[in-house]
Enzyme design. Structure first.
Site, PDB file in Angstrom:
ATOM      1  N   LYS A  71       0.926  -1.213   0.307  1.00  0.00           N
ATOM      2  CA  LYS A  71       0.011   0.004   0.019  1.00  0.00           C
ATOM      3  C   LYS A  71       1.007   1.376   0.069  1.00  0.00           C
ATOM      4  CE  LYS A  71      -3.638   2.050   2.577  1.00  0.00           C
ATOM      5  NZ  LYS A  71      -4.720   2.021   3.780  1.00  0.00           N
ATOM      6  N   SER A 116      -9.988   1.669   2.861  1.00  0.00           N
ATOM      7  CA  SER A 116      -9.032   2.452   2.232  1.00  0.00           C
ATOM      8  C   SER A 116      -7.858   1.743   1.202  1.00  0.00           C
ATOM      9  CB  SER A 116      -8.242   3.490   2.836  1.00  0.00           C
ATOM     10  OG  SER A 116      -7.571   2.677   3.804  1.00  0.00           O
ATOM     11  N   SER A 148      -9.786  -0.737   7.155  1.00  0.00           N
ATOM     12  CA  SER A 148      -9.276  -0.647   5.694  1.00  0.00           C
ATOM     13  C   SER A 148      -8.569  -1.976   5.227  1.00  0.00           C
ATOM     14  CB  SER A 148      -8.536   0.427   5.723  1.00  0.00           C
ATOM     15  OG  SER A 148      -9.173   1.827   5.653  1.00  0.00           O
TER      16      SER A 148
END
Ligand code: GLN
Length: 500
Positions: free
Chosen positions: A83, A158, A182
């Site tokens: 990420k 997210s 997330s």
């Protein structure tokens, strides 16, 4: 392994075994994934930055070490996607924000360092909601990620890019971060396994902070055992993070291998099921619970009486912490700088930079947090929310005096359509109703896929939560469910995903 086998369909464990047996090289595996990324990225957009040269160089070095007879870590040579909120030395790290466009960190996050030490090959950086604020990946400044199950739908957020990379077979493993759900919510919405470890179980050093008292990095994978292996590789004490727990990593791999739930006490949270949950989600959840009972688990109901206040408390604590954490993005130190013409004052440049560099959701939360922390309001908002947080932690402590794990559906619905909740922040926030309590209490949580919802054919996730530092229990229950569902249907959930 047949020479025509599609390497991208294999689990991390099988890839590692094939390399150890000399059947395939890490360079071949890495190239297969880079080719897959090139083929599906125009549709999915899971990545913000792909690093073919860096990936192939790490793969070649693992191959050389193996050829020299070196004893390598279990996952050496297996690709992983990271990420874009974790600092990677020398490669772009944007947090999905325009304000960090062009920033290349001078150091690696501890999670990234551990990944490299484990010999994993970093394919690139994945898309995310700006500074990890969101549940759909639509708040990325670089455009949304799409759900591989249905390209008109969101992959959750997210960490939507990390989830979609694994679900679209562009990577066998990925790293996400979870502040309020997330990792778990996108895992649920893409049919993957996602784990938020115990707060402090994985170092936050080099993880660009959203809310420091809630943030935690963790693994995505297509199997429970793969997730356990990645979890083990990134976990452990780190002197560079003052909230890191100085204790042995829970035995997650052994737990995933055992999958034994005979006699395990399982609590269903009365407040987090039924009403408000999509019928097809609830049905799959109930079926999975029956399956655990058939394997000897003892199922009871538990109460989390203050769970209904979790969302409200979270949306005071998180904006408060993020308004402070994001103050450092001022155009002076990192990335974007706007209006620096030699005439304007530093404060004018700062406000022009922040105006242009931050998106609407980030601005909304900075304003909320600044307000909540202001003199005269601090006790009424932030102080009050912290008290609720304590009550929620106590609720869990009481529940865990009676049961070993608690279960809820991970998300109230399956993946929604792009744009559907973009203009309604509260509707977006409600997605995290079942995941936020674990962050507030600092306990670990896993989302494991439990089949498809009857009404829309989209994946459903079941959430398992355990006491702090009992992360192994998540894997024990997750492995039991995964094996039970394969017995029932003949395949795992992700194997039903449409071919892209
Ligand atoms: N969706 C939640 C939020 O918007 C959780 C985000 C996260 O876990 N990073 O804050």
């Amino acid at each position: 392994m047949s020479p025509t086998a599609d390497l991208t369909r294999l689990s991390a464990l099988d890839l590692a075994a094939a390399m150890a047996a000399g059947e395939v090289s890490s360079v071949e595996i890495t190239q297969a994934h880079l080719d897959r990324i090139e083929a599906v990225e125009p549709k999915v957009h899971a990545f913000l930055h792909v690093d073919p040269e860096g990936a192939l160089a790490s793969a070649a070095s693992v191959d050389a070490r193996r050829a020299a007879g070196e004893d390598l870590p279990a996952l050496a040579g297996v690709p992983v996607a990271v990420k874009d909120v974790l600092a990677t030395r020398g490669t772009p790290t944007t947090c999905g924000s325009a304000i960090l466009r062009g920033w290349r960190p001078p150091y690696d996050a501890t999670v990234v360092r551990k990944i490299r030490e484990a010999g994993l090959v970093i394919l690139g950086k994945t898309n995310m909601d700006e500074f990890a604020m969101g549940s759909s990946t639509e708040h990325s400044a670089y455009g949304p990620t799409r759900n591989p199950w249905d390209l008109e739908r969101i992959p959750g957020g997210s960490s939507g890019g990390s989830a979609a990379a694994v679900a679209s077979y562009s990577a066998p493993l990925s790293i996400g971060t979870d502040t309020g759900g997330s990792i778990r919510q996108p895992a649920a919405l893409t049919g993957t396994v996602g784990v938020k470890p115990t707060y402090g179980g994985v170092s936050r050093y080099g993880l660009v902070a959203l809310a420091s008292s809630l943030d935690q990095a963790g693994p995505f994978a297509r199997t429970v055992l793969d997730a356990a292996m990645l979890h083990e590789a990134i976990a452990g004490h780190d002197p560079l993070d003052s909230t890191s727990i100085d204790a042995a990593v829970p035995p997650v791999v052994e737990a995933a291998l055992s999958g034994d739930v005979d006699g395990m006490r399982i609590g269903l949270v009365r407040q987090l099921r039924g009403e408000g949950f999509q019928p097809g989600v609830q049905a799959r959840f109930d079926e999975a619970v029956d399956l655990l009972a058939s394997k000897g688990a003892i199922v009871t109901e538990v109460d989390l009486p203050h769970a209904e206040y979790a969302l409200a408390a979270y949306y005071l604590i998180l904006p408060s912490e993020c308004s402070s954490n994001l103050a450092k993005f001022d155009g002076m130190r990192f990335g974007l700088r706007v209006g620096d013409d030699g005439q304007r004052s530093a404060s004018e440049v700062m406000s022009l930079t922040r105006d242009e560099g931050f998106g609407p959701e980030v601005k909304r939360r900075i304003m909320l947090g600044t307000y909540a922390l202001s003199k005269g309001y601090y006790d009424a908002y932030y102080g009050q929310a912290q008290k609720v947080r304590t009550l929620i932690a106590r609720d869990f402590a009481e529940a865990f005096a009676r049961v070993d794990v608690v279960l809820t559906p991970t998300a109230p619905t399956t993946a929604f359509r792009l744009g559907e909740k973009l203009d309604d922040p509260v509707a977006m926030y409600l997605n995290d109703i079942a995941t936020i309590p674990a962050n507030l209490a600092g306990i670990p949580g896993m989302s494991v896929p439990v089949g498809l919802a009857a009404e829309d054919g989209l994946p459903v996730g079941l959430q398992i939560m355990a006491p702090a530092m009992a992360d192994d229990r998540l894997y024990q229950v997750g492995a039991a469910l995964e094996a039970g569902l394969v017995e029932l249907y003949g395949h795992t959930t992700i194997e039903e995903a449409p071919q892209l």
